[in-house]
Motif scaffolding. Structure first.
Motif, PDB file in Angstrom:
ATOM      1  N   GLU A 185      14.184   7.408  13.143  1.00  0.00           N
ATOM      2  CA  GLU A 185      13.992   8.740  13.734  1.00  0.00           C
ATOM      3  C   GLU A 185      12.526   9.159  13.664  1.00  0.00           C
ATOM      4  OE1 GLU A 185      14.866  12.424  15.542  1.00  0.00           O
ATOM      5  OE2 GLU A 185      16.023  10.580  15.446  1.00  0.00           O
ATOM      6  N   GLU A 186      11.879   8.912  12.532  1.00  0.00           N
ATOM      7  CA  GLU A 186      10.458   9.254  12.395  1.00  0.00           C
ATOM      8  C   GLU A 186       9.605   8.457  13.385  1.00  0.00           C
ATOM      9  OE1 GLU A 186       9.656  10.423   7.799  1.00  0.00           O
ATOM     10  OE2 GLU A 186      10.460   8.398   8.142  1.00  0.00           O
ATOM     11  N   LEU A 187       9.913   7.178  13.554  1.00  0.00           N
ATOM     12  CA  LEU A 187       9.163   6.363  14.517  1.00  0.00           C
ATOM     13  C   LEU A 187       9.416   6.830  15.953  1.00  0.00           C
ATOM     14  CD1 LEU A 187       9.600   2.766  13.072  1.00  0.00           C
ATOM     15  CD2 LEU A 187       7.538   4.171  13.046  1.00  0.00           C
ATOM     16  N   ALA A 188      10.668   7.120  16.262  1.00  0.00           N
ATOM     17  CA  ALA A 188      11.026   7.508  17.628  1.00  0.00           C
ATOM     18  C   ALA A 188      10.432   8.852  18.029  1.00  0.00           C
ATOM     19  CB  ALA A 188      12.551   7.542  17.780  1.00  0.00           C
ATOM     20  N   THR A 189      10.218   9.737  17.060  1.00  0.00           N
ATOM     21  CA  THR A 189       9.725  11.073  17.402  1.00  0.00           C
ATOM     22  C   THR A 189       8.233  11.258  17.134  1.00  0.00           C
ATOM     23  OG1 THR A 189      10.379  11.935  15.231  1.00  0.00           O
ATOM     24  CG2 THR A 189      11.985  12.135  17.034  1.00  0.00           C
ATOM     25  N   ALA A 190       7.574  10.259  16.587  1.00  0.00           N
ATOM     26  CA  ALA A 190       6.136  10.368  16.326  1.00  0.00           C
ATOM     27  C   ALA A 190       5.380  10.402  17.651  1.00  0.00           C
ATOM     28  CB  ALA A 190       5.664   9.193  15.478  1.00  0.00           C
ATOM     29  N   PRO A 191       4.575  11.425  17.865  1.00  0.00           N
ATOM     30  CA  PRO A 191       3.786  11.471  19.098  1.00  0.00           C
ATOM     31  C   PRO A 191       2.817  10.286  19.157  1.00  0.00           C
ATOM     32  CG  PRO A 191       3.682  13.569  17.918  1.00  0.00           C
ATOM     33  CD  PRO A 191       4.346  12.581  17.014  1.00  0.00           C
ATOM     34  N   VAL A 192       2.592   9.772  20.357  1.00  0.00           N
ATOM     35  CA  VAL A 192       1.674   8.655  20.562  1.00  0.00           C
ATOM     36  C   VAL A 192       0.550   9.108  21.497  1.00  0.00           C
ATOM     37  CG1 VAL A 192       1.407   6.299  21.423  1.00  0.00           C
ATOM     38  CG2 VAL A 192       3.529   6.969  20.276  1.00  0.00           C
ATOM     39  N   ARG A 193      -0.688   8.894  21.050  1.00  0.00           N
ATOM     40  CA  ARG A 193      -1.863   9.143  21.890  1.00  0.00           C
ATOM     41  C   ARG A 193      -2.388   7.771  22.317  1.00  0.00           C
ATOM     42  NH1 ARG A 193      -7.513   9.575  21.045  1.00  0.00           N
ATOM     43  NH2 ARG A 193      -7.189   9.153  18.840  1.00  0.00           N
ATOM     44  N   TYR A 194      -2.654   7.636  23.597  1.00  0.00           N
ATOM     45  CA  TYR A 194      -3.147   6.373  24.138  1.00  0.00           C
ATOM     46  C   TYR A 194      -4.654   6.456  24.345  1.00  0.00           C
ATOM     47  CZ  TYR A 194       1.744   5.334  24.939  1.00  0.00           C
ATOM     48  OH  TYR A 194       3.080   5.107  24.760  1.00  0.00           O
ATOM     49  N   PHE A 237       0.828  -1.200   0.000  1.00  0.00           N
ATOM     50  CA  PHE A 237       0.000   0.000   0.000  1.00  0.00           C
ATOM     51  C   PHE A 237       0.860   1.247   0.000  1.00  0.00           C
ATOM     52  CE2 PHE A 237       0.729  -1.075   4.438  1.00  0.00           C
ATOM     53  CZ  PHE A 237       1.062   0.141   5.011  1.00  0.00           C
ATOM     54  N   GLN A 238       0.220   2.373  -0.270  1.00  0.00           N
ATOM     55  CA  GLN A 238       0.810   3.697  -0.115  1.00  0.00           C
ATOM     56  C   GLN A 238      -0.146   4.521   0.722  1.00  0.00           C
ATOM     57  OE1 GLN A 238       1.531   5.225  -4.103  1.00  0.00           O
ATOM     58  NE2 GLN A 238       3.675   4.621  -3.950  1.00  0.00           N
ATOM     59  N   ALA A 239       0.425   5.379   1.568  1.00  0.00           N
ATOM     60  CA  ALA A 239      -0.403   6.227   2.422  1.00  0.00           C
ATOM     61  C   ALA A 239       0.249   7.585   2.585  1.00  0.00           C
ATOM     62  CB  ALA A 239      -0.602   5.559   3.778  1.00  0.00           C
ATOM     63  N   LEU A 240      -0.572   8.617   2.504  1.00  0.00           N
ATOM     64  CA  LEU A 240      -0.119   9.988   2.711  1.00  0.00           C
ATOM     65  C   LEU A 240      -0.325  10.312   4.184  1.00  0.00           C
ATOM     66  CD1 LEU A 240       0.941  12.573   1.351  1.00  0.00           C
ATOM     67  CD2 LEU A 240      -1.463  13.220   0.969  1.00  0.00           C
ATOM     68  N   ILE A 241       0.787  10.455   4.926  1.00  0.00           N
ATOM     69  CA  ILE A 241       0.744  10.549   6.392  1.00  0.00           C
ATOM     70  C   ILE A 241       1.652  11.669   6.872  1.00  0.00           C
ATOM     71  CG2 ILE A 241       1.252   9.313   8.545  1.00  0.00           C
ATOM     72  CD1 ILE A 241       0.996   6.686   6.920  1.00  0.00           C
ATOM     73  N   ASP A 242       1.212  12.347   7.924  1.00  0.00           N
ATOM     74  CA  ASP A 242       2.087  13.245   8.675  1.00  0.00           C
ATOM     75  C   ASP A 242       2.241  12.630  10.058  1.00  0.00           C
ATOM     76  OD1 ASP A 242       3.444  15.197  10.037  1.00  0.00           O
ATOM     77  OD2 ASP A 242       2.090  16.830   9.474  1.00  0.00           O
ATOM     78  N   LEU A 243       3.320  11.907  10.279  1.00  0.00           N
ATOM     79  CA  LEU A 243       3.533  11.239  11.567  1.00  0.00           C
ATOM     80  C   LEU A 243       3.619  12.225  12.718  1.00  0.00           C
ATOM     81  CD1 LEU A 243       5.993   8.384  10.571  1.00  0.00           C
ATOM     82  CD2 LEU A 243       3.605   8.161  11.266  1.00  0.00           C
ATOM     83  N   ALA A 244       4.007  13.467  12.438  1.00  0.00           N
ATOM     84  CA  ALA A 244       4.078  14.485  13.490  1.00  0.00           C
ATOM     85  C   ALA A 244       2.699  14.858  14.018  1.00  0.00           C
ATOM     86  CB  ALA A 244       4.798  15.727  12.972  1.00  0.00           C
ATOM     87  N   GLU A 245       1.637  14.529  13.257  1.00  0.00           N
ATOM     88  CA  GLU A 245       0.266  14.774  13.735  1.00  0.00           C
ATOM     89  C   GLU A 245      -0.148  13.752  14.779  1.00  0.00           C
ATOM     90  OE1 GLU A 245      -2.441  15.000  10.457  1.00  0.00           O
ATOM     91  OE2 GLU A 245      -1.535  16.832   9.678  1.00  0.00           O
ATOM     92  N   GLY A 246       0.616  12.692  14.918  1.00  0.00           N
ATOM     93  CA  GLY A 246       0.355  11.731  15.973  1.00  0.00           C
ATOM     94  C   GLY A 246      -0.049  10.357  15.504  1.00  0.00           C
ATOM     95  N   THR A 247       0.231   9.392  16.344  1.00  0.00           N
ATOM     96  CA  THR A 247      -0.111   7.993  16.139  1.00  0.00           C
ATOM     97  C   THR A 247      -0.925   7.549  17.349  1.00  0.00           C
ATOM     98  OG1 THR A 247       1.898   7.224  17.239  1.00  0.00           O
ATOM     99  CG2 THR A 247       2.045   7.629  14.869  1.00  0.00           C
ATOM    100  N   GLY A 248      -1.384   6.315  17.342  1.00  0.00           N
ATOM    101  CA  GLY A 248      -2.198   5.872  18.461  1.00  0.00           C
ATOM    102  C   GLY A 248      -1.935   4.441  18.876  1.00  0.00           C
ATOM    103  N   LYS A 249      -2.055   4.227  20.176  1.00  0.00           N
ATOM    104  CA  LYS A 249      -2.002   2.887  20.751  1.00  0.00           C
ATOM    105  C   LYS A 249      -3.189   2.764  21.694  1.00  0.00           C
ATOM    106  CE  LYS A 249       2.998   2.232  20.539  1.00  0.00           C
ATOM    107  NZ  LYS A 249       4.189   1.814  21.277  1.00  0.00           N
ATOM    108  N   CYS A 250      -3.769   1.583  21.697  1.00  0.00           N
ATOM    109  CA  CYS A 250      -5.002   1.366  22.439  1.00  0.00           C
ATOM    110  C   CYS A 250      -4.862   0.125  23.320  1.00  0.00           C
ATOM    111  CB  CYS A 250      -6.128   1.176  21.413  1.00  0.00           C
ATOM    112  SG  CYS A 250      -7.717   0.763  22.119  1.00  0.00           S
ATOM    113  N   ASN A 251      -5.630   0.097  24.395  1.00  0.00           N
ATOM    114  CA  ASN A 251      -5.593  -1.051  25.291  1.00  0.00           C
ATOM    115  C   ASN A 251      -6.815  -1.956  25.144  1.00  0.00           C
ATOM    116  OD1 ASN A 251      -7.595   0.425  26.525  1.00  0.00           O
ATOM    117  ND2 ASN A 251      -6.688   0.390  28.563  1.00  0.00           N
TER     118      ASN A 251
END
Length: 134
Positions: A107-116, A16-30
């Motif tokens: 670096e992109e993974l390490a600095t991507a904000p994570v919202r839980y 796949f291809q995806a247009l993403i701004d990792l600086a806008e945040g990523t998410g992890k859920c429980n």
């Protein structure tokens, strides 16, 4: 800044291809599935996502409200992305597993904000008390 990333499952049948701004945040859920699958996603509108190959190689799993389609490669078992429609987050969406991005830098993974999200308690817009295991 938005960037086009290429991604795939482990065996490469699903691409796949995806247009993403990792600086806008990523998410992890429980929630039950994200906890077991160690999901780490970034959500976008469907028009920012293109399945390049492998539609026929995907299997789907749905549970509970069936508002999300948890997709996985039927050959290697990896979950490169999912899709669904949840009005509370803006309707139709695609959620890409950021660990399936082939050309993302460490670096992109390490600095991507994570919202839980506290999906376990159906409190999606709040952070759970414990996040270290996610």
């Amino acid at each position: 800044m938005k960037k086009t990333y290429n991604g795939s499952c482990h065996c490469g049948k699903v691409r796949f291809q995806a247009l993403i701004d990792l600086a806008e945040g990523t998410g992890k859920c429980n929630c039950s599935i994200c906890t077991k699958a160690r999901g780490w996603g970034v959500t976008m509108k469907p028009e920012a996502f293109t399945l390049v190959s492998g539609e026929e190689d995907l299997s789907s799993y749905q549970f509970n409200t069936h508002s999300a389609e948890h997709l996985f490669c039927r050959h290697c078992g990896i979950r490169p992305f999912g899709r669904g429609n949840v009005p509370e987050i803006g309707g139709a969406y695609v959620s890409v597993n950021v660990t399936c991005l082939d050309d993302v830098t460490l670096e992109e993974l390490a600095t991507a904000p994570v919202r839980y999200m506290d999906g376990r308690n159906n409190n999606w817009f709040e952070q759970p008390a414990e996040t270290r295991h996610l």
